[in-house]
Scaffold this motif. Structure first.
Motif: not given
Length: 84
Positions: A50-69
């Protein structure tokens, strides 16, 4: 094609070949030893914390940044080719 580009292409091809020469036999060995089932079982038995629910969001943002680059690099390279 310039000399640097030719050598870069040759170096890239040699490194890709070397990596595939090592990766394919290691993968076949791991599959024959049953290590793939160990990895699957380890992934299944991992507990949710519990309490680590933001990691999938962080992973998604990181993936989007890599694709954008990658897209940005492609656009910039294609623009420079059109100018010549």
């Amino acid at each position: 094609m310039s000399g640097v580009t030719k050598w870069w292409a040759r170096l890239t091809a040699a490194l890709t070949g070397a990596a595939l020469t090592l990766v394919i036999p290691v993968h076949a060995w791991a599959a024959s030893k049953g290590l793939d089932t160990v990895a699957v079982e380890a992934a299944k038995s991992r507990r949710r914390r519990g309490g680590f629910g933001f990691f999938p969001i962080f992973g998604g943002i990181c993936c989007l940044l890599v694709v954008a680059a990658i897209v940005l690099a492609f656009v910039l390279i294609s623009r420079n080719r059109k100018r010549r």
